[in-house]
Structures are given as C-alpha cells and as structure tokens.
Scaffold this motif. Structure first.
Motif, PDB file in Angstrom:
ATOM      1  N   ASP A  95      75.995 -22.879  27.312  1.00  0.00           N
ATOM      2  CA  ASP A  95      74.583 -22.885  26.925  1.00  0.00           C
ATOM      3  C   ASP A  95      74.074 -21.455  26.752  1.00  0.00           C
ATOM      4  OD1 ASP A  95      74.420 -25.666  27.024  1.00  0.00           O
ATOM      5  OD2 ASP A  95      73.850 -25.660  29.147  1.00  0.00           O
ATOM      6  N   TRP A  96      74.446 -20.571  27.666  1.00  0.00           N
ATOM      7  CA  TRP A  96      74.071 -19.165  27.536  1.00  0.00           C
ATOM      8  C   TRP A  96      74.604 -18.584  26.223  1.00  0.00           C
ATOM      9  CZ3 TRP A  96      70.500 -16.625  30.042  1.00  0.00           C
ATOM     10  CH2 TRP A  96      70.184 -16.927  31.373  1.00  0.00           C
ATOM     11  N   ALA A  97      75.881 -18.870  25.939  1.00  0.00           N
ATOM     12  CA  ALA A  97      76.490 -18.344  24.721  1.00  0.00           C
ATOM     13  C   ALA A  97      75.760 -18.851  23.482  1.00  0.00           C
ATOM     14  CB  ALA A  97      77.965 -18.717  24.664  1.00  0.00           C
ATOM     15  N   GLU A  98      75.375 -20.145  23.487  1.00  0.00           N
ATOM     16  CA  GLU A  98      74.647 -20.710  22.349  1.00  0.00           C
ATOM     17  C   GLU A  98      73.290 -20.028  22.178  1.00  0.00           C
ATOM     18  OE1 GLU A  98      72.709 -24.987  20.855  1.00  0.00           O
ATOM     19  OE2 GLU A  98      73.964 -24.915  22.658  1.00  0.00           O
ATOM     20  N   ALA A  99      72.603 -19.778  23.276  1.00  0.00           N
ATOM     21  CA  ALA A  99      71.287 -19.125  23.208  1.00  0.00           C
ATOM     22  C   ALA A  99      71.403 -17.691  22.699  1.00  0.00           C
ATOM     23  CB  ALA A  99      70.628 -19.147  24.587  1.00  0.00           C
ATOM     24  N   PHE A 100      72.487 -17.001  23.095  1.00  0.00           N
ATOM     25  CA  PHE A 100      72.654 -15.609  22.680  1.00  0.00           C
ATOM     26  C   PHE A 100      73.026 -15.485  21.206  1.00  0.00           C
ATOM     27  CE2 PHE A 100      72.935 -12.543  26.434  1.00  0.00           C
ATOM     28  CZ  PHE A 100      72.073 -13.304  27.211  1.00  0.00           C
ATOM     29  N   GLU A 101      73.412 -16.589  20.585  1.00  0.00           N
ATOM     30  CA  GLU A 101      73.688 -16.596  19.149  1.00  0.00           C
ATOM     31  C   GLU A 101      72.431 -16.909  18.335  1.00  0.00           C
ATOM     32  OE1 GLU A 101      76.463 -15.809  17.513  1.00  0.00           O
ATOM     33  OE2 GLU A 101      77.355 -15.229  19.429  1.00  0.00           O
ATOM     34  N   ALA A 102      71.325 -17.213  19.001  1.00  0.00           N
ATOM     35  CA  ALA A 102      70.119 -17.689  18.320  1.00  0.00           C
ATOM     36  C   ALA A 102      69.403 -16.625  17.475  1.00  0.00           C
ATOM     37  CB  ALA A 102      69.136 -18.275  19.337  1.00  0.00           C
TER      38      ALA A 102
ATOM     39  N   TRP B 235      65.136 -16.517  24.482  1.00  0.00           N
ATOM     40  CA  TRP B 235      64.334 -17.285  25.435  1.00  0.00           C
ATOM     41  C   TRP B 235      63.921 -18.638  24.853  1.00  0.00           C
ATOM     42  CZ3 TRP B 235      63.025 -17.725  30.340  1.00  0.00           C
ATOM     43  CH2 TRP B 235      61.919 -18.523  30.672  1.00  0.00           C
ATOM     44  N   GLU B 236      63.454 -18.633  23.619  1.00  0.00           N
ATOM     45  CA  GLU B 236      63.031 -19.890  22.993  1.00  0.00           C
ATOM     46  C   GLU B 236      64.196 -20.869  22.883  1.00  0.00           C
ATOM     47  OE1 GLU B 236      60.014 -20.866  22.387  1.00  0.00           O
ATOM     48  OE2 GLU B 236      59.208 -18.943  23.068  1.00  0.00           O
ATOM     49  N   LYS B 237      65.386 -20.357  22.604  1.00  0.00           N
ATOM     50  CA  LYS B 237      66.557 -21.241  22.525  1.00  0.00           C
ATOM     51  C   LYS B 237      66.904 -21.793  23.898  1.00  0.00           C
ATOM     52  CE  LYS B 237      69.894 -23.232  20.287  1.00  0.00           C
ATOM     53  NZ  LYS B 237      69.590 -24.276  19.284  1.00  0.00           N
TER      54      LYS B 237
ATOM     55  N   ASP C  66      60.464 -19.268  36.946  1.00  0.00           N
ATOM     56  CA  ASP C  66      61.762 -19.422  37.604  1.00  0.00           C
ATOM     57  C   ASP C  66      62.414 -18.043  37.755  1.00  0.00           C
ATOM     58  OD1 ASP C  66      64.699 -19.824  37.904  1.00  0.00           O
ATOM     59  OD2 ASP C  66      64.123 -21.945  37.793  1.00  0.00           O
ATOM     60  N   GLU C  67      62.423 -17.511  38.963  1.00  0.00           N
ATOM     61  CA  GLU C  67      62.894 -16.150  39.199  1.00  0.00           C
ATOM     62  C   GLU C  67      64.372 -15.991  38.877  1.00  0.00           C
ATOM     63  OE1 GLU C  67      61.921 -14.944  43.127  1.00  0.00           O
ATOM     64  OE2 GLU C  67      59.743 -15.101  42.819  1.00  0.00           O
ATOM     65  N   GLU C  68      65.203 -16.997  39.237  1.00  0.00           N
ATOM     66  CA  GLU C  68      66.639 -16.866  38.993  1.00  0.00           C
ATOM     67  C   GLU C  68      66.946 -16.854  37.498  1.00  0.00           C
ATOM     68  OE1 GLU C  68      70.903 -19.004  40.156  1.00  0.00           O
ATOM     69  OE2 GLU C  68      69.015 -19.966  40.684  1.00  0.00           O
ATOM     70  N   LEU C  69      66.282 -17.720  36.720  1.00  0.00           N
ATOM     71  CA  LEU C  69      66.497 -17.757  35.270  1.00  0.00           C
ATOM     72  C   LEU C  69      66.078 -16.438  34.637  1.00  0.00           C
ATOM     73  CD1 LEU C  69      67.150 -19.231  32.618  1.00  0.00           C
ATOM     74  CD2 LEU C  69      64.805 -20.126  32.648  1.00  0.00           C
ATOM     75  N   ASN C  70      64.907 -15.935  35.013  1.00  0.00           N
ATOM     76  CA  ASN C  70      64.416 -14.690  34.425  1.00  0.00           C
ATOM     77  C   ASN C  70      65.265 -13.490  34.839  1.00  0.00           C
ATOM     78  OD1 ASN C  70      61.620 -14.958  32.883  1.00  0.00           O
ATOM     79  ND2 ASN C  70      61.609 -16.474  34.531  1.00  0.00           N
ATOM     80  N   ALA C  71      65.745 -13.496  36.070  1.00  0.00           N
ATOM     81  CA  ALA C  71      66.603 -12.395  36.520  1.00  0.00           C
ATOM     82  C   ALA C  71      67.928 -12.403  35.776  1.00  0.00           C
ATOM     83  CB  ALA C  71      66.834 -12.502  38.020  1.00  0.00           C
ATOM     84  N   ALA C  72      68.494 -13.614  35.556  1.00  0.00           N
ATOM     85  CA  ALA C  72      69.767 -13.706  34.831  1.00  0.00           C
ATOM     86  C   ALA C  72      69.615 -13.232  33.403  1.00  0.00           C
ATOM     87  CB  ALA C  72      70.269 -15.154  34.865  1.00  0.00           C
ATOM     88  N   LEU C  73      68.508 -13.617  32.750  1.00  0.00           N
ATOM     89  CA  LEU C  73      68.275 -13.166  31.376  1.00  0.00           C
ATOM     90  C   LEU C  73      68.035 -11.661  31.353  1.00  0.00           C
ATOM     91  CD1 LEU C  73      67.840 -13.715  28.379  1.00  0.00           C
ATOM     92  CD2 LEU C  73      65.447 -14.255  28.892  1.00  0.00           C
ATOM     93  N   GLY C  74      67.302 -11.161  32.350  1.00  0.00           N
ATOM     94  CA  GLY C  74      67.019  -9.730  32.400  1.00  0.00           C
ATOM     95  C   GLY C  74      68.271  -8.892  32.570  1.00  0.00           C
TER      96      GLY C  74
END
Length: 716
Positions: A338-345, A360-362, A387-395
């Motif tokens: 899912d992360w890989a798919e979002a990073f291709e967006a 983020w939108e993806k 969601d702190e964990e989601l935002n920290a992982a994206l950051g």
C-alpha cells in the motif's frame, strides 16, 4: 501637447544648407500631423486608462486581463509622453513611390486612419535598417534624424539610386552611424535605434525558434542586438507575449544592468524581467566566490546538478513495513505494498514537497477503501490527520525538505555525497566537504536552484491546508448566515433564499482576496524566451538554471569566445549541444563600430598571444589618437587634463581598487567593466591582471572598453 507651432528642426549655423525648405518642408508637414495625432492619441489613451482604473476589478482571469490592459496602456502613454516628436527615427523613399514612409519607435495613425509612423519592428520598416548599396531593398533614399532636446539637431541622407537625389537629399561625408560613434558616453547606454546597421538588424529580426547564438568581438554591438531583439520578438512573435511567459534578460553583472536599464523602456517594453544569475537564487545576494578553483570546477558540471535528483529520490523511498491505523475503533492495516502504491501516486514533474500531498491523498483513499465503518469522509480524514504513527511514518519516508538543507548535506555528509555523485573520486569527495555546509559560494547557486526547483516550496502544502481551512470556515459561516435568513423568509423572498442555498453561489460568496496567499517569484518562470548576454562565461551548471526556466529552449545567446575568462575551447555548437540544446543557429558580427583602430592595433596582439584563433573584429573608424603609455604617478594629471578638455563624457580607471570614483570617472575591475563602454579608459598595471588565458582576456576586455582614448599606466 499642442500641435506643432515651431519648426521641428533646430540646425546649428554650420548646417544651414540643410535647413533649405526644399530639403525639409515635407518633413515639417509630417511632423505637424504627428504632433496633432500625438495630442489626440494621448488624450484617448488617458481616457481609456481612467475608465479601466474606475471599472470593477473582477476576479480570476477577468482581474488578470484588466491588469494586463492597464499595464499596456500605461506603458504606451509613458512612451508617447517621453518622446513626443522624436518618436520618429527617420524616413525612407521607395524607388517606385515618391511618398516617404516615416519610421518610429511605435506605430501611429491619424484620426482618418492614415499611417503617420510605421513601427520599427514591423516588416514594412525593415528596409530602413537593412538596406545597403549592395542590396537597397527597393529604396531610392533614406534619412535618419539626430534629436536633441526634442528637436532635430542634424540629419543624414543616403541615396541608393540616381533618381534618389532629385534635390531632396543633403549628402554628407559620413553616415549617421559613423557620426554617432564619436559622441560622448554617459552612465546609461546611448539611444542607438535610429542607427542600427544592416548586419545587426538581420540578427534582431531573426526568428525565435531554437537557440540563436550571436557571436562577436568587442564593439560589434552584441548588447545593442540583444536588447533590440528582445523588443522585436515581443512585438512580432505572439508565442512570446507576457501571457505566454514573456522574456527573461540575463546580464553579466550589476553595473551592466544599470547601464542598459533604460533601453527596453525606451523601446516601449517595460514588462521584461532582467537579472543577473545571482538573482535566480535567494542565497545569491550573499554568496562569495569559490576560492579553490578545483572545487569550483567540480561544482560547475552539469553532472553535479543532475546529482540533485539522486539526493531527492533518497527521501522518496516507501516504508518496507506496514502499520495499523485506527479510525473509530476500527483497525485498518496499511501494508508495504500500500505504501509503494501511494508513493507512485504523484504526477510526473510534481515537486517533491507538493507531491507529498498527492501521496497523502492516495493513502487516504487506500485506507478509506479498506474501512467498513460509517464515519463521514470529513471525520475520517480528520482522524487520519491526528494519527501520530501514520504521520510520523510518512514524515520519515517522504519528509518536507529545504533546498539549503539538502545541498548543505552534500558538503557535510561524505557518504551522502558519494551516493548522489558516485563518479567522484574519494579525494574529490573530501575536497568538497567544508566546516560550514551553508557558507554559500557562487558555485553552489546552480545546485541550490536545481534543488529548489525539484523540491518546490516546503510551505506549499501548509499554505494549501491553511487556505482550504479558511475556505471551509468561510463557507460554514456563509451557510449559517443563509440558514438564519431562511428562518425569516417571507414569500416574496423565497426565490432569493433558494438561490442562496445553491453551491455555485455559496462558492462565489467566498472572498478570495481575503484568503492567505504567497507572492509569486517572478524569476522562477517558465519563460517563453531567454536572452543571455556575455554568455561565454556561463558554466554548464549555470546553463541548467536557465534551461529549467525555458522548456521550449528558445534562447538568444550573445557572447564572444575570446572574452571567456576561463577559456572556451569548444565551438558554440559543441558547448550548447553538450548542455542540452538541440536546435542551434549561429550569427556572427565581425565589424567593430566602437573601438578606434588605433586601440585595436594594440589590443589584438594581447588576445592572439593567448588565443590565436580569437574572433577579433575589424574597426571601421580611426580618430587619430594613439594609445598613451605612462607611469601610475601620472594618473591624476591624465584625468584632470581630460576632464578639463571634455565638458561631457565619462572615463573609467580599471585595475586600481584604491581609486575613488567621481561623478564622471568610474573605478572597476576588468571583470565588472565587461559589456560597458567609456570615452576614456585608463589601465593601471595591466600585466598584473593575471596570467594565462584569464589575464589575457582581462587585459583585452579592459583595453577595448574605450571609444576615444586609451591610456596605459605602469608602476615600473
């Protein structure tokens, strides 16, 4: 302005034969008509401008169109008021038509539609500049005026056929152009539009597709060509207008920009962005010179600019492990796939920091598809934002980045530089490291620029979220007002209240001007065309700064390989193809209009000793003043004698950093003198300017700044 009541001619007594009515009566009638038309045109334009300024500004495209029209009207009014009758450059008479065609800075018609002035940039005006005795282009004669204080102080006639005389031409022993070469200089470039020569005019009128290289030695009019070509392209090529990106004019240094600052406005073009390369990057104002030539060489390559892409991609790697996100007591698994798919967006070409919003939108869409609860979309999105964990992982995986931090890391983290520039040898990686990674030099600027272009504004997403929040709050407020009005609705107000609840009208009620916004950077581009003067000095990395700003590769490139301080071993074709140009045309200027042959006779051996194949132009005039040699102790007497003998004009001392400037005597280094011209030039110890190619080029450039007199003073 009142219609012409006195003669437009103010010829001195020595030119009294030129005042013969048989020679000037036709011009006098034309100037009277021009004066009357100018008065009417200025009044009409003023009324139109007032009407535009009083009209509602509107929003969006309507507001932009209004601003463009106000700018256009203001510019034309300033030009008309500034020049008056001296809008007229001269006239030409065709062999098949006895009525003269008058050429002006702008086109002008009378109230009956009769053409009084043909715009100098129009095809109809081309013979006025381009006709020669070898190719008269259908002309019988041509007249050029010299204007002083709004009146004609002299004029010159050229006759191309025997019939062109007919008692209507005053022939001189020198052309208007040659006469103008001997006039005194000032701190601003002279107005030379009326005396542009055929070889220069051919370059000015050349098409804009691809890159046109204008190669020419000192005094050939390269800068004149560059400036007038800019005005001509904006007039003649609709693909380059301000709505399509406009034109960027890049000069070599700040004194040059001050010197030419009045030329484009005098041609009616006030919307051209002008700059030096430092201006393209925020850090440019305080950047120093790279003291180590080897470090400067390493940073100047296009490969180093391309290393920025690797540096950014390092921060765009999706997490290798999934996480669990909780929304309204529901647990949603976000996998590595899912992360890989979002990073291709992100769409191709989206800057890194702005692309993060698309990632983020993806992520939101992926998680929403997996969610089986009944939380509204707005609440769902708000929960993810918190969601702190989601935002920290994206950051961590896709952080917001600053260009200065990214480039600074290259000079402070050797492993990072080796990864981004694997072709560098270990000793080169060590050489590029420095104690203060953000002690910026001029050599860093192309890398900072590439990083900023690739990253985008790290505040962009924050601005966007603040703007979206402001819009949402404004709509909520408008909706509440509408609801309150509906509660007090009378029958006759029903239709109005129903309209107020419509989404389109709700959107239109939002005050766009009150929302937070950022000011645009006018030098970011993209531009439809870029003009570069003294282009021989640009490094490969600096060229990338300009190519980023002009995707069409439509350039005018003006320079002289023999004036490249660090050498220019390739041809223009080889250099430009290597840095990314694919369509290149070359025009050469070989006539030196500025420098007397007495000076060029001493300057030519200086440059040929270092560059035997230098394109040294041929001087077309001699003033009988030999180059003077003397002692540095003579400097004061040389300047005092010249100032007493010349009430006007400007001098320059080159090579003495201790000399204090006066109102008529400049003090410059050889590098900062490039592109400028002075009546008198005094060189101080030119042999001390340096060795090799750089020293020879600096001496050659300094010597060829003089239009009348060159003095060389030495300490020994």
């Amino acid at each position: 302005m009142n219609p012409l009541t006195t003669s437009a001619f103010d010829l001195p007594d020595r030119l009294s034969p030129k005042a013969d009515p048989a020679l000037i009566a036709r011009d006098e009638r034309q100037f009277a008509a021009i004066a009357e038309s100018l008065e009417l045109t200025i009044a009409e334009l003023s009324d139109r401008l007032d009407a535009e300024l009083k009209a509602p500004g509107g929003t969006g495209q309507q507001a932009m169109d209004r601003d463009i029209e106000v700018h256009r009207l203001n510019g034309r009014l300033r030009t008309l008021r500034r020049f008056g009758l001296d809008l007229c450059l001269g006239h030409m008479v065709r062999a098949d038509d006895p009525d003269p065609v008058y050429v002006g800075r702008l086109g002008l018609t009378d109230n009956e539609g009769r053409r009084l002035l043909v715009d100098w940039r129009s095809p109809a005006a081309e013979p006025f500049f381009a006709a020669t005795h070898a190719d008269p282009m259908g002309l019988a004669s041509r007249r050029r005026y010299r204007w002083t204080g709004g009146r004609i102080s002299d004029y010159w006639d050229e006759v191309f056929t025997a019939d062109g005389l007919e008692g209507h031409a005053a022939l001189d022993d020198q052309s208007a152009f040659i006469a103008s070469l001997g006039t005194n200089r000032s701190e601003r470039m002279r107005d030379v539009l009326a005396t542009i020569q055929a070889d220069q005019d051919a370059v000015i009128r050349a098409g804009s597709r691809g890159a046109l290289v204008v190669d020419g030695g000192p005094g050939t009019g390269k800068t004149v060509v560059a400036l007038h070509r800019t005005a001509h392209l904006l007039y003649s090529d609709p693909r380059l207008g301000h709505r399509r990106g406009g034109v960027l004019f890049v000069g070599p240094h700040r004194p040059y920009l001050a010197y030419v600052s009045d030329v484009l406005p005098s041609l009616g073009e006030e919307g051209v962005q002008t700059c030096v390369l430092r201006d393209l990057v925020a850090e440019g104002a305080g950047a120093g010179v790279e003291t180590d030539p080897e470090v400067a060489r390493l940073k100047s390559s296009a490969d180093m600019v391309r290393a920025i892409e690797r540096a950014v991609r390092f921060y765009e790697e999706p997490p290798a492990e999934g996480i669990t996100v909780t929304v309204d007591w529901s647990h949603i698994r976000l996998t590595a796939d899912d992360w890989a798919e979002a990073f291709e967006a992100p769409e191709p070409g989206t800057p890194h920091n702005e692309a993060r919003d698309q990632v983020w939108e993806k992520l939101v869409a992926i998680l929403r598809d997996k969610y089986d609860g009944d939380v509204s979309p707005d609440l769902f999105r708000r929960a993810l934002r918190q969601d702190e964990e989601l935002n920290a992982a994206l950051g961590r995986a896709w952080p917001l980045l600053e260009a200065a931090d990214l480039v600074g890391d290259l000079w402070s983290v050797p492993a990072y530089l080796r990864m981004c520039a694997p072709w560098l040898r270990p000793e080169e990686v060590r050489k590029l490291q420095r104690a203060d990674p953000q002690a910026w030099t001029v050599s860093d600027l192309p890398l900072l620029d590439a990083a900023r272009q690739r990253l985008g504004d790290p505040e962009a997403s924050r601005h966007r979220r603040r703007r979206e929040a402001a819009v949402a709050a404004e709509r909520e407020y408008r909706a509440q007002v509408t609801e309150n009005l509906l509660r007090t609705d009378d029958d006759w107000q029903g239709m109005l209240m129903t309209m107020l609840t419509g989404q389109d009208l709700q959107n239109s009620l939002v005050d766009e001007d009150a929302l937070p916004r950022t000011e645009p950077d006018l030098l970011v581009g993209p531009f439809a065309h870029i003009v570069v003067d003294e282009a021989q000095e640009l490094t490969d990395a600096e060229w990338q700064m300009l190519l980023l700003r002009c995707p069409s590769r439509s350039f005018t490139i003006v320079g002289d390989r023999a004036q490249a301080r660090h050498g220019f071993a390739e041809s223009w074709q080889e250099r430009l193809e290597r840095i990314g140009f694919d369509r290149i045309n070359l025009a050469s200027l070989s006539i030196n209009y500025r420098t007397p042959e007495e000076i060029m006779a001493e300057a030519e051996p200086v440059i040929r000793a270092a560059l035997p194949d230098a394109n040294v132009p041929t001087s077309i005039r001699s003033n009988g003043l030999p180059v003077v040699h003397g002692s540095v102790s003579d400097l004061s007497s040389v300047l005092d004698t010249w100032l007493v003998a010349h009430a006007d004009g400007i001098a320059c001392v080159i090579g003495d950093p201790t000399f204090r400037e006066t109102s008529r005597v400049r003090s410059l280094t050889p590098e900062l003198a490039k592109g400028l011209e002075f009546d008198l030039v005094v060189l101080i110890d030119p042999e001390g300017f340096g060795e090799g190619v750089e020293g020879a080029v600096d001496r050659y450039v300094a010597m060829t700044r003089a239009t009348q007199q060159l003095v060389i003073l030495t300490s020994s």
